[in-house]
Scaffold this motif. Structure first.
Motif, PDB file in Angstrom:
ATOM      1  N   GLU A 162     -47.980 121.977  93.148  1.00 34.52           N
ATOM      2  CA  GLU A 162     -46.730 122.760  93.128  1.00 34.52           C
ATOM      3  C   GLU A 162     -46.810 123.968  92.196  1.00 34.52           C
ATOM      4  O   GLU A 162     -45.878 124.760  92.128  1.00 34.52           O
ATOM      5  CB  GLU A 162     -45.567 121.874  92.642  1.00 34.52           C
ATOM      6  N   GLN A 163     -47.900 124.129  91.472  1.00 36.77           N
ATOM      7  CA  GLN A 163     -48.000 125.206  90.471  1.00 36.77           C
ATOM      8  C   GLN A 163     -48.045 126.574  91.155  1.00 36.77           C
ATOM      9  O   GLN A 163     -48.515 126.702  92.289  1.00 36.77           O
ATOM     10  CB  GLN A 163     -49.267 125.027  89.630  1.00 36.77           C
ATOM     11  N   SER A 164     -47.601 127.611  90.437  1.00 38.58           N
ATOM     12  CA  SER A 164     -47.575 128.958  91.036  1.00 38.58           C
ATOM     13  C   SER A 164     -48.989 129.512  91.202  1.00 38.58           C
ATOM     14  O   SER A 164     -49.223 130.411  92.008  1.00 38.58           O
ATOM     15  CB  SER A 164     -46.754 129.892  90.146  1.00 38.58           C
ATOM     16  N   GLN A 165     -49.930 128.980  90.437  1.00 38.11           N
ATOM     17  CA  GLN A 165     -51.323 129.431  90.534  1.00 38.11           C
ATOM     18  C   GLN A 165     -52.148 128.174  90.817  1.00 38.11           C
ATOM     19  O   GLN A 165     -52.026 127.201  90.071  1.00 38.11           O
ATOM     20  CB  GLN A 165     -51.687 130.057  89.172  1.00 38.11           C
ATOM     21  N   PRO A 166     -52.960 128.152  91.862  1.00 35.92           N
ATOM     22  CA  PRO A 166     -53.550 126.875  92.303  1.00 35.92           C
ATOM     23  C   PRO A 166     -54.618 126.297  91.379  1.00 35.92           C
ATOM     24  O   PRO A 166     -54.979 125.131  91.518  1.00 35.92           O
ATOM     25  CB  PRO A 166     -54.162 127.228  93.665  1.00 35.92           C
ATOM     26  N   ASP A 167     -55.143 127.081  90.419  1.00 34.10           N
ATOM     27  CA  ASP A 167     -56.261 126.580  89.615  1.00 34.10           C
ATOM     28  C   ASP A 167     -55.836 126.041  88.242  1.00 34.10           C
ATOM     29  O   ASP A 167     -56.657 125.914  87.331  1.00 34.10           O
ATOM     30  CB  ASP A 167     -57.307 127.693  89.407  1.00 34.10           C
ATOM     31  N   LEU A 168     -54.547 125.725  88.066  1.00 32.40           N
ATOM     32  CA  LEU A 168     -54.108 125.249  86.749  1.00 32.40           C
ATOM     33  C   LEU A 168     -54.538 123.801  86.499  1.00 32.40           C
ATOM     34  O   LEU A 168     -54.483 123.311  85.369  1.00 32.40           O
ATOM     35  CB  LEU A 168     -52.600 125.427  86.587  1.00 32.40           C
ATOM     36  N   VAL A 182     -66.132 123.271  92.679  1.00 29.50           N
ATOM     37  CA  VAL A 182     -64.872 123.090  91.941  1.00 29.50           C
ATOM     38  C   VAL A 182     -64.505 124.356  91.178  1.00 29.50           C
ATOM     39  O   VAL A 182     -65.378 125.144  90.784  1.00 29.50           O
ATOM     40  CB  VAL A 182     -64.960 121.903  90.942  1.00 29.50           C
ATOM     41  N   ARG A 183     -63.174 124.501  90.982  1.00 25.14           N
ATOM     42  CA  ARG A 183     -62.690 125.662  90.217  1.00 25.14           C
ATOM     43  C   ARG A 183     -61.483 125.227  89.370  1.00 25.14           C
ATOM     44  O   ARG A 183     -60.753 124.311  89.744  1.00 25.14           O
ATOM     45  CB  ARG A 183     -62.276 126.776  91.168  1.00 25.14           C
ATOM     46  N   GLY A 184     -61.291 125.922  88.240  1.00 24.86           N
ATOM     47  CA  GLY A 184     -60.166 125.622  87.344  1.00 24.86           C
ATOM     48  C   GLY A 184     -60.675 125.518  85.920  1.00 24.86           C
ATOM     49  O   GLY A 184     -61.821 125.893  85.627  1.00 24.86           O
ATOM     50  N   ALA A 185     -59.796 125.040  85.031  1.00 24.74           N
ATOM     51  CA  ALA A 185     -60.207 124.935  83.617  1.00 24.74           C
ATOM     52  C   ALA A 185     -59.634 123.672  83.009  1.00 24.74           C
ATOM     53  O   ALA A 185     -58.535 123.241  83.361  1.00 24.74           O
ATOM     54  CB  ALA A 185     -59.724 126.141  82.833  1.00 24.74           C
ATOM     55  N   TYR A 213     -57.096 117.903  94.012  1.00 26.88           N
ATOM     56  CA  TYR A 213     -57.173 117.854  92.541  1.00 26.88           C
ATOM     57  C   TYR A 213     -57.671 116.490  92.052  1.00 26.88           C
ATOM     58  O   TYR A 213     -57.895 116.317  90.857  1.00 26.88           O
ATOM     59  CB  TYR A 213     -55.791 118.133  91.933  1.00 26.88           C
ATOM     60  N   ALA A 214     -57.773 115.556  92.978  1.00 22.49           N
ATOM     61  CA  ALA A 214     -58.232 114.208  92.604  1.00 22.49           C
ATOM     62  C   ALA A 214     -59.765 114.212  92.600  1.00 22.49           C
ATOM     63  O   ALA A 214     -60.403 113.718  93.520  1.00 22.49           O
ATOM     64  CB  ALA A 214     -57.679 113.180  93.581  1.00 22.49           C
TER      65      ALA A 214
END
Ligand SMILES: Cc1cc2nc3c(=O)[nH]c(=O)nc-3n(C[C@H](O)[C@H](O)[C@H](O)COP(=O)(O)OP(=O)(O)OC[C@H]3O[C@@H](n4cnc5c(N)ncnc54)[C@H](O)[C@@H]3O)c2cc1C
Length: 488
Positions: A162-168, A182-185, A213-214
């Motif tokens: 549901e986040q406004s930016q998909p990589d949170l 994978v991508r994100g931090a 995200y799982a």
């Protein structure tokens, strides 16, 4: 088992680390990071020290050879007790700074062994053999590991999808035949900069919409696309006289960024099985809060011991309010150690692995976190204002200035100016410095903020048992099922 030198050499692998705006070519020679790297060798030095060897090394029945006790899979209360003892002792050897390069990684490995075993049986996946192979690789090569669980998270009231930016939250952006991308931090990752392997696990329960995200996986620290931005907080001091702890030891957290990182299939331990994200996150924390409760006592001993010395130096050891504070600091220390021992003594077996008692472990971590600021206040109160108003090392090193100020710093008979100033410097470092602030935030948030321990306790303990007892005492009918509070 590796030597400290072999461990340090393994960090010179081209990993991408950024610190204060610059790329760090070698963490073992960098002016700030070399101190952390040296500190972290304590886990390897302890294993070589005859005094610690019986605690640190174990003849492992699974591997058939002596291994670091950290990798020994706990099967009994004694295994948990000995693991806790090793964590406490290696932390004490490093003046209260837990090394955290094998402790946290093995917490995650145990959780992965349990949850993938349960998952494979329940939904017919085949992740356990991959986890077992990876576990053996870490154990047999005596690797250093970091665990990246906490995501950046953005708006805390929203789920990952549901986040406004998909990589949170770290997510799978591509599924290939031979692995995933994978991508994100992940935020606040302790000692990733000094690890050989970064283990990534989910930070929360997921819904079907969050399936991408799982993810759980492991990558070497020099993997292409992985960047670690080190934090300078907590350990900025350089003078051993002024800051006897934070000038010599340090822990470093990083923002750990995955920029389209490819993870080969044999290193992927969860890829979309959203129903198991929550159980994996929770099972890791069940081990990790036990590790936490085991590494907390040395800092509490330092606070208590410093308060007792300051009371003596200031000539107030017999005062009623001081004895009250020393008694409370003593009880605080024993609350944490007692609960941790009790948690080890009553584990729950899952997949043949001993999980420390969940409620007692969470109460230990909560009591530590809840009491920390009160303990700091009591130590500051007993020590007095000199903690933050004293002269600097530079003043002290000039003989004429030292002669001028020293007589005014002395305390009760037996405490000359230098002794009292050194004690106050220790107390400032612990309670009123860059490190002191870091330790206060660490107490609250590391291993999960206070509310997460309350949530876990209410999930694990059936408050309905007590409600039924109370209902009986009141002459009421027994409540049906779990109580409303446990169901929430
Ligand atoms: C020194 C240190 C070392 C750490 N090391 C590691 C590590 O090695 N690996 C790792 O993965 N993590 C690590 N952490 C992260 C740690 O687990 C988190 O800081 C902790 O879980 C809190 O998360 P947060 O920092 O995002 O704060 P938040 O979760 O934003 O918490 C701030 C406040 O918001 C509240 N809150 C959050 N979400 C909600 C919600 N949905 N509803 C109501 N209230 C909410 C919390 O209860 C808290 O009061 C470390 C942290 C510290 C401070």
């Amino acid at each position: 088992m590796r030597t400290p030198e072999q461990y340090l050499a393994s960090l010179r692998d081209g990993r991408r680390v950024i610190y204060r705006g610059e790329v760090v070519p070698d963490v073992t020679t960098h002016p700030h990071f070399s101190r952390s790297a040296r500190h972290l060798t304590v886990d390897f030095r302890v294993a070589e020290d005859p005094a610690y060897r019986p605690v640190a090394i174990v003849d492992d029945s699974d591997s058939g050879v002596p291994i670091s006790r950290y990798f020994h899979i706990p099967r009994t209360p004694n295994d948990l007790r000995d693991r806790s003892h090793l964590i406490t002792e290696s932390t004490r050897a490093a003046w209260s700074f837990v090394p955290l390069i094998k402790e946290i990684g093995t917490d995650a490995l145990f959780a992965l062994l349990i949850v993938t075993g349960e998952m494979d049986r329940q939904i017919n996946t085949a992740f356990l053999p991959r986890v077992q192979a990876f576990y053996r690789r870490c154990r047999d090569s005596d690797l250093a590991m970091a665990v990246a669980q906490t995501d950046a998270k953005g708006d805390r009231s929203k789920r990952p999808s549901e986040q406004s930016q998909p990589d949170l939250y770290v997510r799978m952006v591509e599924r290939r035949r031979d692995g995933i991308v994978v991508r994100g931090a992940k935020a606040h990752t302790t000692n990733a900069i000094f690890a050989n392997e970064i283990l990534v696990i989910p930070t929360r329960a997921m819904t079907e919409a969050d399936a991408d995200y799982a993810v759980a996986f492991a990558v070497p620290a020099d993997t292409p696309g992985l960047t670690m931005v080190g934090s300078p907080r907590g350990f900025s001091a350089t003078s051993e006289f002024d800051n006897p702890l934070s000038s010599r030891y340090s822990l470093t957290e990083s923002l750990t960024i995955f920029d389209n990182v490819f993870v080969p299939a044999e290193r992927v331990f969860l890829d979309g099985q959203w129903q198991f994200a929550g159980p994996l996150a929770r099972t890791f924390v069940e081990f990790h809060r036990f590790t936490a409760a085991s590494y907390k006592p040395p800092v509490l001993e330092l606070l208590l011991g410093a308060a007792a010395l300051a009371a003596d130096a200031n000539g107030i050891a017999g005062a009623a309010h001081v004895r009250d504070k020393l008694a409370r600091l003593t009880m605080y220390l024993h609350t944490v150690t007692g609960l941790t021992s009790a948690a080890a003594a009553s584990p729950r077996l899952r997949e043949g692995i001993a999980v420390p008692d969940v409620v007692l472990t969470n109460v230990a971590k909560f009591q530590f976190a809840r009491g920390y600021h009160d303990a700091v206040r009591d130590v500051q109160d007993i020590a007095g204002g000199l903690v933050v108003t004293g002269p600097s090392e530079e003043d002290w090193r000039v003989p004429s200035i030292r002669r001028l100020i020293e007589p005014y710093l002395q305390g009760r008979a037996g405490w000359d100016g230098e002794q009292r100033l050194r004690l106050m410097n220790l107390i400032r470092d612990l309670c009123a410095s860059d490190l002191g602030g870091y330790l206060e935030v660490l107490a609250i948030h590391a291993e999960g903020s206070l509310e997460t321990q309350k949530l876990t306790v209410l999930m694990d303990y059936d408050v309905g048992q007590a409600a039924a007892y109370a209902a009986q005492a009141a002459g009421l009918p027994a409540p049906a099922g779990k109580s409303a509070v446990a169901r929430r």
